[in-house]
Design an enzyme around this catalytic site. Structure first.
Site, mmCIF file in Angstrom:
data_model
loop_
_atom_site.group_PDB
_atom_site.id
_atom_site.type_symbol
_atom_site.label_atom_id
_atom_site.label_comp_id
_atom_site.label_asym_id
_atom_site.label_seq_id
_atom_site.Cartn_x
_atom_site.Cartn_y
_atom_site.Cartn_z
ATOM 1 C CG PHE B 251 -8.480 -12.895 9.459
ATOM 2 C CD1 PHE B 251 -7.617 -13.129 8.639
ATOM 3 C CD2 PHE B 251 -9.060 -13.805 10.683
ATOM 4 C CE1 PHE B 251 -7.057 -14.423 8.603
ATOM 5 C CE2 PHE B 251 -8.462 -14.682 10.449
ATOM 6 C CZ PHE B 251 -7.483 -15.142 9.686
ATOM 7 C CB THR B 479 1.212 -11.416 6.946
ATOM 8 O OG1 THR B 479 2.122 -10.454 7.725
ATOM 9 C CG2 THR B 479 -0.433 -11.198 7.104
ATOM 10 N NE ARG B 635 11.913 -9.155 -6.025
ATOM 11 C CZ ARG B 635 12.830 -8.215 -6.210
ATOM 12 N NH1 ARG B 635 13.056 -7.373 -5.373
ATOM 13 N NH2 ARG B 635 13.547 -8.398 -7.398
ATOM 14 C CD GLN B 645 -1.181 -13.800 4.478
ATOM 15 O OE1 GLN B 645 -2.026 -13.158 4.520
ATOM 16 N NE2 GLN B 645 -0.872 -14.471 5.505
ATOM 17 C CD GLU B 712 -6.427 -7.025 2.820
ATOM 18 O OE1 GLU B 712 -5.802 -6.957 3.567
ATOM 19 O OE2 GLU B 712 -7.648 -7.248 3.300
#
Lengths: 347, 751, 184
Positions: B251, B479, B635, B645, B712
């Site tokens: 993070f 991720t 996309r 996420q 984010e």
């Protein structure tokens, strides 16, 4: 983490022989290991008592329920007789800690739980409970979590247990065993107020062991509710909690039991509030009056003044939901198993 | 380029499809080796001794007892740690660090948790035991600054104004003064902890007589760490390798190296043995980065129709006494809404904390809280639906750069999320929606995050055993980078995912980007694609060369499908092509970098969050019960991981909105809740119904994959949507985060 | 992706004094010498080279170290190794059998119920324990409450819940088909 000797006790007598100021008994270990790692507790020897035959739950002839010291919080919360006769206790247990910790923690260990005061837990801070005479960094520090009731100039640390709040309302007796034999202590007398000796937390000698906890006969028929208020929905210590039991005659309260958590230096029985409820109608005004009485002697510090109001809210809501449960004639639905707090308060 | 390589990215078969993580099985069986569980023969363990004061001087260290304890090898501190060099700390030159001060530079104590010693022992338990026996004597000084939010520092003029950090257009002050409707409010956000599940960890090993350093680090940027270590240890970069295969998330606080890694590597060199240092959680929180507290003043001016005439956004954030970190709260503001008169300014205040660092959506998430709460306040002042207010100020091009957006679908996000949420059923009256003891509040906010790319290189091998190998020195912090690289290779070759091996997280691999800023996907995949094409080109050369399976054919005429080369009549598997020439593999290299597109377009992702809160005023309880979001992120290469996420960002936003706050004792700036129990983050029971929609508008102006990144944006906009919903429920405006029970009680004590 | 288990050999020398402890670990008997104050989590990770059980707080506050002790989910960071004498300890490494992923592992993969993966072993150990515990309700609210001792900072909670409920269905189907096979 300091070195210590490790041994396993094979009998209660054998364990008690090991008991001295330098020895710690370990059952679940959830408090002990936590604090040993922080260097807050420094036992020279640890005695594992898990092999002792203290895991039974039995109904006594007088209607009381005797719980072995080593019954885990999980097993106790789910025990059929506890769920049926003491739903308040079941709710409180399940409101505490996490599944894993409840699986480890025992009944006696929960009685011996130690405060979460951050200054107590940090050896770099002044704390009269950890190091008598060193001062209290909490008094003028960050004291959001600290006590409103039962504090002293030397200590305002909160007793963290949920189980004990229910016990304060239910009433119980501890059985202690030491070299000179067995003795019994009322639950209400077991935990001490800090006064000027905050390091002395309970009425248990170093060579004694808690062997059993006996619940008073259930208040019946009654409704009960345990309400725990905290920032997030689970896995957090209480900012304020209330354990309420009400016995009704129609709309009128014939007997009330009320105890508070998260706001006091020991599991807090609100006896005057109970007395004020007796004979009153089970309505909001009565509950609010009881809440005022219960918090009358509150001594807030810089960051915990909001808990005066929060504790009152916990009391009012817990009493309301206990009265609803009493009116339904059952509080079986309130055992709280698997409920998030969203459901908790819905009677 | 007449084969499928280019065109497939318009009509992809693997990219954009649900793909289980290729590293999943390792993570699910415990075989993924995170830094803390790696082990090297002869390895030692370090355990830090951290300052228990935040302001003063270390007067004396008493080490005798600790040194005599079993297994203790040595204790390092300011008097015996080797003299090293600082890193130039340059983002542009790739040697940025999180805190430029080296460990053990001197006796001065700048913050609670600053390392004063490192105990080294044969086992973890021994090192910890001895560290607890080190006695440090301090001379504590008064005057420690504990927080920007302490009353004494909570003013418009506090801190250092950064001359080059602001932006300005038009005449915002005059426009504000003359505006028909105004909002002028101050917003505070408490300092937050990343609280990533895996603490910072370093395993350092010196090889070849101390001339080469291999470091395993839980890192979001192995190349930055390598380069910084080269400067610090005065070594050629080529003699340092930094490895980070699995990262227990970051993070942002693992983007750049912290002093603990220098301490570990320095001690390992002195002792001639490998050394592992895993930060204990309290040190991770005091000394491993945090989101600094912020104080923001937002001034909005609008006409009676709700058109913004002025936006003035002034921010102050915290930094430490040993470095200068800027959390640029206003960075999204200039591009958010159409408005001709705008000013953004930034100040920093140095205080007695460990150095803050980027934390998920750094700066912008804080700024968007202020801006999107202020927009809600403006909507109330105008008696206008907040969705309508946002549409009315819609920026059809980037108001800051003047460039057109590459692709912006915020309007569709607002409409779609509002529809799915049931916004039309909202009764706008304060506290008008009730359910039993609870008041239901609806709130919404728009959100955004910039889209950026970095330079990147990648390498791909086609192997004679039929497998493909792709390598890039970026990282997968959770991720799903491993998987999208494999999807890219599969897409362009037709080879099954099971036959594709991906290697990331090593500085020996082609240089890859930081895993941060939502930039890894758009940065890495074009380079990987280029490497695949280069490798296919090499394969075609082989195939069409003398003795090749397609000898004499035109290489350009061959097509690629299902792991084969074909001339239309015959097709051969890649492996057959290689075996025919007795080759083990062919190799392709690729690189990519941002280019001319930046001069033509502005790139941003946008989205909208709609939040339902339930407030029980009788017990001062707030719970987020429902979140409906639509995200325009270009996309999604792997929709489930992309959605994950956003959902994770929503969860973190609930924490930011309602729970998270680092508590610094105002008397002495010591961090009081540096543990996982007292620093409150959301748990399972806090999780509402979450409905995330990813709009599918590939942004081909940004890159051929059409992806803009997604790490984010989910976090941005959640906290203001919560506070706006609370306003709807209670009629009280919550401008300080987290919204605590205290704040609610101030409103509802009499309820 | 890398299989890094090869980097984790059994190695570390325990400090004196030691005591011998015998327990069953992932269905295999284990006999080892540990320090009296050795914590189960550290013994697993550093002494036995089983790195699947994670350390996220070391104080029972995060759940990353959750293992089964005699079938019950517990925090390995708050348990002395010496207390495990005679007990059955299961870690994430013991969840899959003969190379086949446990239904909970399969559903975690299918539902993308993780991101960084660091809390995941603990999540799965809690999940498998709760699916075996009839005292814990099967509705979403009950599962969320029972799982609240496992923090996921990536915030994959929604998918974790979905994965648990999906695994519940799979396990029920398996049980039903087994019962079906046994019934003539």
């Amino acid at each position: 983490m300091r070195a210590f000797d490790f041994s396993r006790a094979e009998s209660v007598g054998n364990a008690a022989q090991h008991g001295n100021a330098e020895t710690a008994f370990v059952a679940g270990g959830t408090t002990l290991l936590d604090l040993v790692k922080l260097d807050v507790m420094r036992p020279a020897a640890v005695v594992d008592i898990n092999a002792l035959p203290l895991k039974a739950v039995e109904r006594l002839a007088d209607g009381r329920l005797k719980i072995g010291a080593l019954v885990t919080n999980t097993d106790l919360a789910h025990h059929p007789e506890v769920k049926r006769d003491y739903p308040l206790l079941s709710q409180a247990l399940l409101a505490g800690a996490s599944t894993q910790l409840r699986n480890m923690a025992t009944t006696a260990g929960n009685l011996m739980q130690r405060t979460r005061c951050p200054y107590f837990r940090d050896v770099g801070s002044a704390c009269n409970k950890r190091q008598p005479g060193s001062g209290c960094d909490a008094r003028d520090g960050i004291n959001r979590m600290h006590a409103l009731l039962g504090g002293s100039a030397d200590c305002i640390a909160v007793h963290p247990s949920d189980m004990c709040v229910a016990l304060a309302a239910i009433g119980a007796t501890l059985t202690l065993e030491g070299p000179s034999g067995e003795r019994e202590v009322a639950f209400a007398d077991f935990h001490r107020l800090p006064g000027d000796t905050p390091h002395l937390e309970h009425d248990l000698a170093a060579d004694e062991l808690i062997t059993a906890l006996t619940l008073d006969a259930p208040l019946a028929p009654a409704g009960s509710h345990y309400l725990k208020l905290r920032d997030r929905a689970s896995y957090e210590f209480a900012l304020a909690s209330a354990a309420a039991q009400l016995k009704l005659d129609g709309e009128r309260i014939t007997e009330a039991r009320l105890a508070l958590g998260g706001v006091a230096t020991k599991p807090w029985r609100a006896s005057e509030a109970e007395a004020a409820l007796a004979g009153q109608p089970a309505v909001l005004e009565s509950f609010e009056r009881a809440a005022e009485i219960a918090l009358r002697d509150a001594q807030p510090r810089a960051h915990n003044a909001f808990k005066v109001d929060l504790a009152k809210q916990a009391i009012v809501r817990a009493l309301r939901d206990a009265s609803r449960a009493a009116q339904r004639g059952t509080d079986q639905d309130d055992t709280g198993q698997g409920r998030t707090d969203t459901q908790e308060s819905q009677a | 380029m007449n084969d499928l390589n280019q065109s497939t990215l318009d009509q992809p078969k693997v990219v954009g499809q649900r793909t289980p993580r290729i590293d999943g099985e390792f993570k699910l069986t415990g075989r993924a080796g995170y830094t803390g569980e790696l082990s090297i023969e002869g390895m030692l363990y370090g355990y830090p001794v951290a300052a228990t004061i935040a302001h003063g001087t270390l007067e004396r260290l008493e080490l005798d007892e600790a040194l005599a304890m079993p297994g203790v090898v040595d204790i390092f501190h300011h008097a015996n740690f080797p003299r090293l060099h600082r890193s130039p700390n340059s983002m542009g030159h790739g040697d940025q660090v999180s805190e430029v001060r080296l460990p053990f530079e001197g006796e001065r104590i700048y913050y609670h948790g600053q390392y004063v010693a490192l105990v080294v022992a044969e086992s973890f338990a021994q090192a910890r035991a001895a560290a607890q026996r080190v006695v440090a004597r301090y001379r504590q000084e008064t005057g420690a600054i504990s927080s920007l939010l302490d009353g004494a520092h909570d003013s418009h003029s506090e801190g250092e104004l950064l001359k080059d950090a602001g932006t300005r257009r038009g005449d915002p002050e005059a426009a504000f003064d003359g505006a028909a409707v105004k909002v002028d409010a101050v917003y505070h956000i408490a300092a937050e902890s990343h609280l990533q599940m895996e603490m910072h960890a370093t395993l350092a090993e010196w090889r070849d007589g101390g001339s080469r350093l291999v470091v395993h680090e839980s890192s979001q940027g192995v190349f930055y760490q390598r380069n910084a270590m080269a400067r610090i240890f005065d070594l050629a970069q080529e003699n340092i390798e930094v490895i980070s295969h699995y990262i227990g998330s970051g993070f942002g606080n693992k983007l750049f190296m912290w002093p603990h890694a220098v301490a570990a590597a320095g001690a390992a060199r002195e002792l001639g043995r490998p050394l592992k240092l895993v930060l204990p959680r309290p040190q991770d929180m005091t000394s491993g980065g945090n989101r600094p507290a912020s104080r923001q003043r937002l001034r909005l001016g609008a006409d009676r129709d709700g058109r913004l005439s002025a936006v003035i956004h002034d921010s102050t954030t915290e930094t430490s006494l040993v470095d200068r970190y800027v959390d640029a709260c206003g960075s999204a503001t200039p591009s958010f809404y159409a408005c001709d008169n705008l000013a953004v300014s930034q100040r920093i205040l140095a205080l007695n904390h460990g150095t803050p660092c980027p934390m998920r959506a750094p700066g912008e998430v804080s700024g968007i809280f202020a801006l999107e709460t202020a927009m809600d306040e403006l909507a109330v002042a105008l008696q206008m639906d907040p969705v309508e207010l946002r549409l009315r100020n819609y920026a059809h091009k980037d108001p800051e750069s003047g460039l057109p957006w590459s692709s912006k679908q915020l309007d569709k996000c607002l409409h779609s999320a509002a529809e799915r949420f049931g916004w039309a059923q909202r009764d706008p009256g304060i506290g008008a929606m009730r359910d039993g003891d609870e008041i239901i509040g609806y709130g919404m906010a728009a959100c955004t995050w910039f889209a950026g790319r970095q330079p990147c290189q990648a390498r791909v091998e086609l192997r004679a055993d039929g497998t493909l190998f792709a390598a890039c020195g970026t990282q997968d912090i959770g991720t799903g980078t491993y998987t999208i690289v494999a999807q890219t290779v599969a897409e362009l070759t037709g080879v099954a995912l099971a036959d594709i091996e991906v290697k990331l997280g090593e500085t020996s691999l082609p240089a890859g980007p930081l895993s941060g800023g939502s930039m890894a996907t758009a940065t890495t995949l074009p380079a990987v694609a280029a490497a695949v094409r280069d490798a296919l080109g090499a394969l075609k050369e082989v195939a069409t060369g003398h003795d090749g399976v397609f000898a004499g054919c035109d290489a350009d005429s061959l097509t690629v499908a299902e792991g084969t080369l074909s001339d239309g009549e015959r097709s051969y598997r890649f492996a057959e092509v290689l075996e025919a020439m007795r080759l083990s593999s062919v190799n392709g290299q690729g690189s990519s970098a941002p280019g001319e597109e930046k001069k033509q377009y502005s790139f941003r992702s946008f989205g909208a969050h709609f939040v339902e809160v339930r407030v029980d005023p009788g017990i001062s309880r707030v719970r987020v019960s429902r979140v409906v979001s639509s995200m325009d992120i270009g996309r999604a290469i792997n929709p489930p991981t992309a959605r994950n996420q956003v959902e994770g960002g929503i969860v973190m936003g609930i924490g930011m909105g309602l729970f998270e706050k680092l508590d610094y004792d105002p008397r002495d700036a010591r961090l009081i809740n540096a543990n996982v129990a007292d620093y409150i983050v959301p748990v399972h029971a806090d999780i509402p119904e979450i409905d995330v929609e990813l709009l599918d508008y590939p942004d081909f102006k940004f890159n051929e994959f059409g992806a803009r990144g997604v790490g984010e944006i989910g976090l941005t906009g959640i906290a203001p949507a919560i506070s706006n919903a609370l306003y709807h429920a209670t009629g009280k405006r919550y401008r300080d985060l987290p919204v605590t029970i205290e704040a609610l009680l101030a409103d509802h004590a009499s309820a | 992706m890398m299989d890094d288990s090869v980097h984790s050999p059994t190695r570390r020398e325990p400090p004196a004094p030691t005591l011998n402890v015998n327990f069953t670990l992932n269905q295999q008997p284990v006999s080892l010498d540990v320090a009296p104050n050795a914590v189960l989590l550290d013994v697993l990770r550093e002494q036995l080279g089983l790195g699947g059980t994670k350390k996220g707080c070391d104080h029972g506050q995060c759940g990353a170290c959750t293992v089964h002790v005699d079938g019950q989910a517990m925090n390995a960071c708050l348990r002395l190794a010496a207390m495990c004498e005679g007990q059955h300890v299961t870690t994430v490494e013991g969840l899959s059998r003969e190379g086949e992923l446990h239904p909970v592992q399969q559903s975690f993969l299918a539902c993308d119920a993780f991101q960084c993966g660091y809390c995941t072993p603990g999540q799965m150990m809690s999940a498998t324990a709760l699916l075996n515990d009839p005292r814990i309700g099967s509705d979403d609210a009950a599962v969320k409450e029972a799982m609240s001792g496992n923090i996921c900072r990536c915030g994959a909670y929604k998918n974790i819940l979905t994965a648990i409920q999906q695994a519940r269905a799979t396990l029920a189907d398996d049980a039903a088909s087994q019962a079906g096979e046994e019934t003539p």
